[in-house]
Write an enzyme that holds these catalytic residues in place. Structure first.
Site, PDB file in Angstrom:
ATOM      1  N   SER A 174     -11.813   2.866  17.070  1.00 50.57           N
ATOM      2  CA  SER A 174     -12.811   2.197  18.007  1.00 50.57           C
ATOM      3  C   SER A 174     -13.408   1.020  17.271  1.00 50.57           C
ATOM      4  O   SER A 174     -13.631   1.309  16.033  1.00 50.57           O
ATOM      5  CB  SER A 174     -13.783   3.145  18.773  1.00 50.57           C
ATOM      6  OG  SER A 174     -14.659   2.217  19.336  1.00 50.57           O
ATOM      7  N   TYR A 213     -19.793   9.779  19.862  1.00 52.40           N
ATOM      8  CA  TYR A 213     -18.737   8.895  19.974  1.00 52.40           C
ATOM      9  C   TYR A 213     -18.356   8.200  18.641  1.00 52.40           C
ATOM     10  O   TYR A 213     -17.548   8.174  18.122  1.00 52.40           O
ATOM     11  CB  TYR A 213     -18.640   7.993  21.310  1.00 52.40           C
ATOM     12  CG  TYR A 213     -17.320   7.329  21.512  1.00 52.40           C
ATOM     13  CD1 TYR A 213     -17.155   5.997  21.047  1.00 52.40           C
ATOM     14  CD2 TYR A 213     -16.141   8.108  22.010  1.00 52.40           C
ATOM     15  CE1 TYR A 213     -16.271   5.422  21.337  1.00 52.40           C
ATOM     16  CE2 TYR A 213     -15.075   7.222  22.250  1.00 52.40           C
ATOM     17  CZ  TYR A 213     -14.945   5.902  21.801  1.00 52.40           C
ATOM     18  OH  TYR A 213     -13.748   4.966  22.165  1.00 52.40           O
TER      19      TYR A 213
HETATM   20  P1  NAP Z   1      -9.171   7.865  29.143  1.00 52.24           P
HETATM   21  O1  NAP Z   1      -8.358   7.108  30.162  1.00 52.24           O
HETATM   22  O2  NAP Z   1     -10.388   8.779  29.386  1.00 52.24           O
HETATM   23  O3  NAP Z   1      -8.014   8.652  28.469  1.00 52.24           O
HETATM   24  C1  NAP Z   1      -8.163   9.698  27.430  1.00 52.24           C
HETATM   25  C2  NAP Z   1      -7.359  10.875  27.639  1.00 52.24           C
HETATM   26  O4  NAP Z   1      -7.351  11.960  26.766  1.00 52.24           O
HETATM   27  C3  NAP Z   1      -7.098  11.237  29.082  1.00 52.24           C
HETATM   28  O5  NAP Z   1      -5.865  11.467  29.520  1.00 52.24           O
HETATM   29  C4  NAP Z   1      -7.650  12.865  28.848  1.00 52.24           C
HETATM   30  O6  NAP Z   1      -7.252  13.664  29.678  1.00 52.24           O
HETATM   31  C5  NAP Z   1      -7.236  13.044  27.607  1.00 52.24           C
HETATM   32  N1  NAP Z   1      -7.749  13.912  26.941  1.00 52.24           N
HETATM   33  C6  NAP Z   1      -9.130  14.540  26.813  1.00 52.24           C
HETATM   34  N2  NAP Z   1      -9.554  15.634  26.241  1.00 52.24           N
HETATM   35  C7  NAP Z   1      -8.294  16.167  26.101  1.00 52.24           C
HETATM   36  C8  NAP Z   1      -7.936  17.401  25.269  1.00 52.24           C
HETATM   37  N3  NAP Z   1      -8.670  18.389  25.020  1.00 52.24           N
HETATM   38  N4  NAP Z   1      -6.678  17.653  25.384  1.00 52.24           N
HETATM   39  C9  NAP Z   1      -5.699  16.786  25.775  1.00 52.24           C
HETATM   40  N5  NAP Z   1      -6.003  15.544  26.180  1.00 52.24           N
HETATM   41  C10 NAP Z   1      -7.330  15.222  26.442  1.00 52.24           C
HETATM   42  O7  NAP Z   1      -9.641   6.862  27.910  1.00 52.24           O
HETATM   43  P2  NAP Z   1      -9.030   5.505  27.345  1.00 52.24           P
HETATM   44  O8  NAP Z   1      -9.680   4.599  27.687  1.00 52.24           O
HETATM   45  O9  NAP Z   1      -7.602   5.436  27.803  1.00 52.24           O
HETATM   46  O10 NAP Z   1      -9.048   5.797  25.821  1.00 52.24           O
HETATM   47  C11 NAP Z   1      -7.916   6.269  24.948  1.00 52.24           C
HETATM   48  C12 NAP Z   1      -8.246   6.360  23.610  1.00 52.24           C
HETATM   49  O11 NAP Z   1      -8.660   4.974  23.278  1.00 52.24           O
HETATM   50  C13 NAP Z   1      -9.495   7.509  23.501  1.00 52.24           C
HETATM   51  O12 NAP Z   1      -9.324   7.929  22.159  1.00 52.24           O
HETATM   52  C14 NAP Z   1     -10.706   6.312  23.377  1.00 52.24           C
HETATM   53  O13 NAP Z   1     -11.876   6.832  22.746  1.00 52.24           O
HETATM   54  C15 NAP Z   1     -10.088   5.095  22.791  1.00 52.24           C
HETATM   55  N6  NAP Z   1     -10.872   3.940  22.890  1.00 52.24           N
HETATM   56  C16 NAP Z   1     -11.019   3.558  24.253  1.00 52.24           C
HETATM   57  C17 NAP Z   1     -11.633   2.133  24.460  1.00 52.24           C
HETATM   58  C18 NAP Z   1     -11.705   1.380  25.738  1.00 52.24           C
HETATM   59  O14 NAP Z   1     -12.801   0.481  25.819  1.00 52.24           O
HETATM   60  N7  NAP Z   1     -11.113   2.147  26.891  1.00 52.24           N
HETATM   61  C19 NAP Z   1     -12.077   1.408  23.137  1.00 52.24           C
HETATM   62  C20 NAP Z   1     -11.757   1.996  22.005  1.00 52.24           C
HETATM   63  C21 NAP Z   1     -11.297   3.242  21.813  1.00 52.24           C
HETATM   64  P3  NAP Z   1      -8.042  13.849  31.242  1.00 52.24           P
HETATM   65  O15 NAP Z   1      -7.917  12.738  31.734  1.00 52.24           O
HETATM   66  O16 NAP Z   1      -6.894  14.721  31.853  1.00 52.24           O
HETATM   67  O17 NAP Z   1      -9.335  14.775  30.772  1.00 52.24           O
HETATM   68  C1  GCO Z   2     -19.223   2.011  25.361  1.00 49.72           C
HETATM   69  C2  GCO Z   2     -17.719   1.994  25.470  1.00 49.72           C
HETATM   70  C3  GCO Z   2     -17.037   1.936  24.096  1.00 49.72           C
HETATM   71  C4  GCO Z   2     -15.440   1.703  24.259  1.00 49.72           C
HETATM   72  C5  GCO Z   2     -15.089   1.572  22.953  1.00 49.72           C
HETATM   73  C6  GCO Z   2     -15.362   0.250  22.264  1.00 49.72           C
HETATM   74  O1  GCO Z   2     -20.113   2.853  25.920  1.00 49.72           O
HETATM   75  O2  GCO Z   2     -19.508   1.435  24.254  1.00 49.72           O
HETATM   76  O3  GCO Z   2     -17.054   2.894  26.188  1.00 49.72           O
HETATM   77  O4  GCO Z   2     -17.372   3.027  23.349  1.00 49.72           O
HETATM   78  O5  GCO Z   2     -15.024   2.984  24.917  1.00 49.72           O
HETATM   79  O6  GCO Z   2     -15.157   2.557  22.148  1.00 49.72           O
HETATM   80  O7  GCO Z   2     -14.373   0.021  21.214  1.00 49.72           O
END
Ligand code: NAP
Ligand code: GCO
Length: 265
Positions: free
Chosen positions: A145, A158
């Site tokens: 991230s 986080y």
């Molecule tokens: P999301 O929609 O919340 O997806 C996260 C997934 O992880 C969900 O399918 C969730 O399943 C699953 N999960 C959570 N706990 C788990 C466990 N114990 N075992 C198996 N699966 C589990 O998030 P996203 O935004 O797509 O993010 C995906 C990844 O990218 C994450 O690692 C997040 O930190 C990272 N990320 C996101 C952003 C952003 O801006 N969105 C930015 C930087 C990094 P359930 O829904 O069934 O709980």
């Molecule tokens: C927040 C956001 C971020 C994004 C992402 C940014 O609350 O600041 O959720 O944490 O998920 O990780 O890279």
């Protein structure tokens, strides 16, 4: 040129891949020819995920296991190895976030985020890598991230996890590169998924902050991250190792803020 990104014959596992970034990654790796396995902990979401793949005429092997549970992971990965084959591409995507100020956050909540976002990639990688070592090839992509390098109030758990995951990625590289395993991370900026929905509503102060701090002037889409994952999963990245590829619209490069027609002040 095309064969650089051709994943035909490869087996890919995307953890937490039933929606958001993980789903976009799974669909794109499937379109590139990989046999895609998606894990989650929710039956309904696994069913919806199968539907999404079917709509795009892609196969997917879905299985339910908790990435924080070593026995559950061992069972799930053994099932994949039996039914699909040794895993060639592992995307440690599963993750959670809790936005709570440090003084108000129960230690148990902090621990839970660390378990899912930092310990689970270790657990899953430890179970998958022996197969990659046997094959003398593999790709591991850890979902980091911009919070791997930045903090902000309320996301201490986080950011601690994602900062640790950046260094775990580099350490995996040090130990596994000699087996022709490339371990890299992706550091998304602000991406429009369910995880950021609470801070993305129109008029939400955080939405305004993201829009004025991101030089690209927009939220990222899951597909923007999937494109980076395809590169890191393919032959094109065979000499890229221990790298965190930030997919953030330039936010990490920008100290200023954007107002009006993209002027930076
Ligand atoms: P999301 O929609 O919340 O997806 C996260 C997934 O992880 C969900 O399918 C969730 O399943 C699953 N999960 C959570 N706990 C788990 C466990 N114990 N075992 C198996 N699966 C589990 O998030 P996203 O935004 O797509 O993010 C995906 C990844 O990218 C994450 O690692 C997040 O930190 C990272 N990320 C996101 C952003 C952003 O801006 N969105 C930015 C930087 C990094 P359930 O829904 O069934 O709980
Ligand atoms: C927040 C956001 C971020 C994004 C992402 C940014 O609350 O600041 O959720 O944490 O998920 O990780 O890279």
């Amino acid at each position: 040129m095309k064969e650089l990104f051709d994943l035909t014959g490869k087996v890919a596992l995307v953890t937490g891949g039933t929606h958001g970034i993980g789903l976009a990654i799974g669909l794109l790796l499937g379109k590139a020819g990989a046999k895609v396995c998606v894990n989650d902990i929710d039956d309904e979401k696994l069913k919806d995920c199968s539907e999404s793949f079917k709509k795009q005429r892609l196969d997917v092997y879905t299985l339910k296991f908790n990435v924080t549970d070593e026995n559950d992971v061992a069972r799930g990965v053994s099932q994949i190895e039996k039914n699909a084959g040794i895993i060639d591409i592992l995307v440690n995507n599963a993750g959670i976030i809790k936005r709570i100020p440090i003084l108000e956050m129960p230690v148990a909540d902090y621990r839970q985020v660390i378990e899912v976002d930092l310990v689970a990639p270790l657990i899953v990688s430890k179970r998958v890598v022996p197969g990659m070592i046997k094959k003398r090839s593999g790709k591991i992509i850890n979902m980091c991230s911009m919070m791997s390098v930045y903090g902000r109030n309320t996301v201490s758990a986080y950011a601690s996890a994602k900062g640790g995951l950046k260094l775990l990625t580099q350490n995996m590289t040090c130990e596994w590169a000699k087996y022709n395993i490339q371990v890299n991370g992706i550091g998304p900026g602000y991406i429009a998924t369910s995880q950021t929905a609470p801070i993305r509503e129109h008029g939400h102060p955080f939405n305004d902050l993201v829009m004025t701090r991101t030089p690209a002037g927009r939220w990222g889409e899951p597909e923007d991250v999937a494109n980076a994952a395809l590169f890191l999963a393919s032959k094109a990245s065979d000499f890229v190792n221990g790298h965190i590829l930030y997919v953030d619209g330039g936010i990490l490069a920008n100290f200023g803020y954007i107002k009006g027609e993209n002027e930076i002040h």
